[in-house]
Design an enzyme around this catalytic site. Structure first.
Site, PDB file in Angstrom:
ATOM      1  N   GLY A 172     -25.887   2.504   1.751  1.00 12.94           N
ATOM      2  CA  GLY A 172     -24.876   3.169   0.925  1.00 12.94           C
ATOM      3  C   GLY A 172     -25.094   2.836  -0.538  1.00 12.94           C
ATOM      4  O   GLY A 172     -25.017   1.675  -0.943  1.00 12.94           O
ATOM      5  N   LYS A 186       0.854  -1.186   0.000  1.00 18.18           N
ATOM      6  CA  LYS A 186       0.000   0.000   0.000  1.00 18.18           C
ATOM      7  C   LYS A 186       0.886   1.230   0.000  1.00 18.18           C
ATOM      8  O   LYS A 186       1.972   1.227   0.592  1.00 18.18           O
ATOM      9  CB  LYS A 186      -0.875   0.019   1.274  1.00 18.18           C
ATOM     10  CG  LYS A 186      -2.145   0.794   1.117  1.00 18.18           C
ATOM     11  CD  LYS A 186      -3.228  -0.035   0.464  1.00 18.18           C
ATOM     12  CE  LYS A 186      -4.525   0.721   0.379  1.00 18.18           C
ATOM     13  NZ  LYS A 186      -5.628  -0.112  -0.080  1.00 18.18           N
ATOM     14  N   GLY A 215     -23.519   4.188  -3.392  1.00 16.62           N
ATOM     15  CA  GLY A 215     -22.499   4.772  -4.274  1.00 16.62           C
ATOM     16  C   GLY A 215     -22.239   3.850  -5.451  1.00 16.62           C
ATOM     17  O   GLY A 215     -23.134   3.136  -5.919  1.00 16.62           O
ATOM     18  N   TYR A 265     -25.160   0.975  -5.643  1.00 16.13           N
ATOM     19  CA  TYR A 265     -26.129   1.139  -6.732  1.00 16.13           C
ATOM     20  C   TYR A 265     -26.096  -0.080  -7.658  1.00 16.13           C
ATOM     21  O   TYR A 265     -27.130  -0.684  -7.990  1.00 16.13           O
ATOM     22  CB  TYR A 265     -25.811   2.427  -7.502  1.00 16.13           C
ATOM     23  CG  TYR A 265     -26.830   2.858  -8.532  1.00 16.13           C
ATOM     24  CD1 TYR A 265     -27.891   2.041  -8.892  1.00 16.13           C
ATOM     25  CD2 TYR A 265     -26.729   4.092  -9.145  1.00 16.13           C
ATOM     26  CE1 TYR A 265     -28.821   2.454  -9.852  1.00 16.13           C
ATOM     27  CE2 TYR A 265     -27.658   4.513 -10.096  1.00 16.13           C
ATOM     28  CZ  TYR A 265     -28.694   3.680 -10.445  1.00 16.13           C
ATOM     29  OH  TYR A 265     -29.605   4.077 -11.379  1.00 16.13           O
ATOM     30  N   VAL A 292     -20.646   1.014  -5.760  1.00 15.64           N
ATOM     31  CA  VAL A 292     -20.895  -0.417  -5.540  1.00 15.64           C
ATOM     32  C   VAL A 292     -22.362  -0.658  -5.154  1.00 15.64           C
ATOM     33  O   VAL A 292     -23.025  -1.543  -5.708  1.00 15.64           O
ATOM     34  CB  VAL A 292     -19.970  -0.973  -4.436  1.00 15.64           C
ATOM     35  CG1 VAL A 292     -20.267  -2.448  -4.195  1.00 15.64           C
ATOM     36  CG2 VAL A 292     -18.511  -0.785  -4.804  1.00 15.64           C
TER      37      VAL A 292
HETATM   38  P1  NAD Z   1     -18.832   5.533  -2.853  1.00 11.08           P
HETATM   39  O1  NAD Z   1     -18.107   6.637  -2.179  1.00 11.08           O
HETATM   40  O2  NAD Z   1     -19.093   5.589  -4.324  1.00 11.08           O
HETATM   41  O3  NAD Z   1     -20.257   5.313  -2.144  1.00 11.08           O
HETATM   42  C1  NAD Z   1     -20.469   5.294  -0.771  1.00 11.08           C
HETATM   43  C2  NAD Z   1     -21.918   5.702  -0.558  1.00 11.08           C
HETATM   44  O4  NAD Z   1     -22.245   5.468   0.809  1.00 11.08           O
HETATM   45  C3  NAD Z   1     -22.185   7.184  -0.849  1.00 11.08           C
HETATM   46  O5  NAD Z   1     -23.324   7.310  -1.677  1.00 11.08           O
HETATM   47  C4  NAD Z   1     -22.405   7.784   0.546  1.00 11.08           C
HETATM   48  O6  NAD Z   1     -23.313   8.870   0.520  1.00 11.08           O
HETATM   49  C5  NAD Z   1     -22.976   6.587   1.285  1.00 11.08           C
HETATM   50  N1  NAD Z   1     -22.828   6.615   2.738  1.00 11.08           N
HETATM   51  C6  NAD Z   1     -21.743   6.995   3.464  1.00 11.08           C
HETATM   52  N2  NAD Z   1     -21.995   6.867   4.779  1.00 11.08           N
HETATM   53  C7  NAD Z   1     -23.259   6.380   4.881  1.00 11.08           C
HETATM   54  C8  NAD Z   1     -24.106   6.047   5.980  1.00 11.08           C
HETATM   55  N3  NAD Z   1     -23.682   6.168   7.243  1.00 11.08           N
HETATM   56  N4  NAD Z   1     -25.350   5.594   5.719  1.00 11.08           N
HETATM   57  C9  NAD Z   1     -25.788   5.445   4.456  1.00 11.08           C
HETATM   58  N5  NAD Z   1     -25.037   5.767   3.379  1.00 11.08           N
HETATM   59  C10 NAD Z   1     -23.804   6.222   3.586  1.00 11.08           C
HETATM   60  O7  NAD Z   1     -18.019   4.198  -2.471  1.00 11.08           O
HETATM   61  P2  NAD Z   1     -18.037   2.809  -3.238  1.00 11.08           P
HETATM   62  O8  NAD Z   1     -16.942   2.786  -4.241  1.00 11.08           O
HETATM   63  O9  NAD Z   1     -19.425   2.470  -3.627  1.00 11.08           O
HETATM   64  O10 NAD Z   1     -17.559   1.837  -2.065  1.00 11.08           O
HETATM   65  C11 NAD Z   1     -18.430   1.517  -0.995  1.00 11.08           C
HETATM   66  C12 NAD Z   1     -17.676   0.767   0.083  1.00 11.08           C
HETATM   67  O11 NAD Z   1     -17.105  -0.427  -0.458  1.00 11.08           O
HETATM   68  C13 NAD Z   1     -16.492   1.548   0.687  1.00 11.08           C
HETATM   69  O12 NAD Z   1     -16.365   1.185   2.049  1.00 11.08           O
HETATM   70  C14 NAD Z   1     -15.303   1.021  -0.090  1.00 11.08           C
HETATM   71  O13 NAD Z   1     -14.103   1.146   0.650  1.00 11.08           O
HETATM   72  C15 NAD Z   1     -15.697  -0.432  -0.274  1.00 11.08           C
HETATM   73  N6  NAD Z   1     -15.073  -1.060  -1.441  1.00 11.08           N
HETATM   74  C16 NAD Z   1     -15.274  -0.520  -2.675  1.00 11.08           C
HETATM   75  C17 NAD Z   1     -14.702  -1.134  -3.784  1.00 11.08           C
HETATM   76  C18 NAD Z   1     -14.913  -0.592  -5.172  1.00 11.08           C
HETATM   77  O14 NAD Z   1     -14.624  -1.306  -6.148  1.00 11.08           O
HETATM   78  N7  NAD Z   1     -15.435   0.613  -5.335  1.00 11.08           N
HETATM   79  C19 NAD Z   1     -13.925  -2.294  -3.620  1.00 11.08           C
HETATM   80  C20 NAD Z   1     -13.767  -2.827  -2.333  1.00 11.08           C
HETATM   81  C21 NAD Z   1     -14.341  -2.189  -1.251  1.00 11.08           C
END
Ligand code: NAD
Length: 339
Positions: A174, A78, A176, A180, A178
């Protein structure tokens, strides 16, 4: 510092500075037994260099475990770039960081993480080929969602005896990238999906597009459901939240879901099955690692779907030994990394 490195079994720690761009960065390499270390670059402020180094080491260790259980020939590493209040030229900063990565001659491959974007990776790619998740490589989130779907199927089979997700009640926290994508996959399978997000605009969008049911933010944990899928921030499984839950299993994408050392045992005590976060959310890592190796999208999707089988072995072993799934997952990873 050396004591901390030994405690984390860290293989190498590199510190870089570049006065011309203001770059101060750390690359922690945890374990390269399976292949070159892969892990994202975080770009955020830190109170001290010690805090930044500790964060890099902790995150690098997590990447080794995640890659090992995803079946990748990839080690864990990392990078942390310390964010200053002002930066003159962001592109130059990331190009300078690209030269740091190049100096490690392929021992570390970087990717997007908190605070960095695909455009930043494009800047790094000007200086080194040891970088993934560039704009050309595409967004890993759809593969993360696909892996979570596979995990939810396994949890439903193991805990509810359900072969299909039709009618299974899933609470997605949440919405976002993932969350959606996950709601779209779940509704396509006939699951009964409830959704919540701190952003009301996201909730409206997802409800309109998929027909999912909105749930108020303060009712998320106590909403009766079969599967709770945390897809927002980490640290959601605190004692207080665990006591509110009315679900049979937890299977979601968020990183570091277990908020406290006792969280896994508390879930076990309540009879709630927990899919270890770094196992179920490995679809994104598979995407970046395998895209970098030139593997086709179809083959990547197959590898992502295998997350379901990996979780099945963890759940079976957990039931046989009477120990939480997170403990079993850590042990399986340690066998691969150290035995
Ligand atoms: P993102 O930032 O696109 O979406 C996160 C969403 O969660 C946002 O819409 C935000 O408004 C919402 N949110 C935050 N706090 C909240 C709460 N307390 N209650 C309800 N909603 C809340 O992130 P992402 O890329 O969709 O990733 C989501 C999670 O998965 C993160 O923890 C990330 O570390 C993990 N993750 C993502 C990936 C990836 O490929 N994007 C891979 C592994 C792990």
């Amino acid at each position: 510092m050396f004591a901390a490195m030994r405690a984390e079994k860290m293989q190498a720690l590199h510190l870089f500075t570049d006065p011309a761009t203001g770059l101060e960065a750390i690359i922690a390499i945890h374990n390269t037994r399976l292949g070159p270390a892969l892990g994202g670059s975080r770009y955020q402020p830190y109170n001290s260099l010690t805090d930044a180094v500790a964060d890099a080491m902790r995150l690098a260790r997590g990447m080794s475990y995640k890659a090992a259980l995803a079946g990748l020939e990839q080690g864990g590493g990392k990078a942390v770039i310390i964010r200053k209040p002002h930066v003159d030229n962001r592109a130059a900063l990331f190009e300078a960081f690209g030269r740091c990565i190049e100096s490690l001659r392929g021992g570390y491959i970087t990717a997007v993480d908190s605070g960095t974007s695909s455009e930043d990776m494009d800047c790094i790619a000007q200086e080194t080929r040891h970088v993934t998740s560039t704009t050309e490589a595409g967004d890993p989130s759809p593969h993360t969602a696909l892996g979570v779907l596979a995990g939810i199927r396994t949890a439903a089979r193991h805990r509810l005896g359900q072969e299909s997700l039709a009618g299974v009640r899933v609470m997605v926290q949440g919405l976002g990238n993932v969350g959606y994508a996950l709601v779209e996959l779940l509704t396509a399978e006939g699951a009964d999906v409830m959704v919540a997000d701190i952003d009301p605009g996201r909730v409206r969008l997802v409800v309109d597009e998929t027909g999912a049911h909105p749930v108020a933010l303060d009712a998320v944990y106590e909403a009766p459901c079969d599967i709770f899928a945390p897809c927002g921030l980490g640290g959601v499984l605190s004692a207080a939240h665990i006591d509110q839950l009315r679900c049979a299993a937890i299977a979601g994408a968020a990183n570091n879901q277990l908020a406290e050392p006792g969280s896994a045992d508390r879930l076990d005590g309540r009879g709630i099955l927990y899919a270890p976060d770094y196992v179920i959310n490995a679809g994104g890592l598979l995407h970046v690692a395998l895209t970098h190796q030139g593997i086709t999208a179809n083959r990547i999707a197959e590898r992502v779907s295998a997350i379901g089988n990996r979780l099945a072995t963890i759940f079976e072993q957990s039931a046989a030994e009477g120990r939480p799934p997170s403990v079993i997952a850590d042990r399986q990873a340690e066998v691969i990394l150290y035995d």
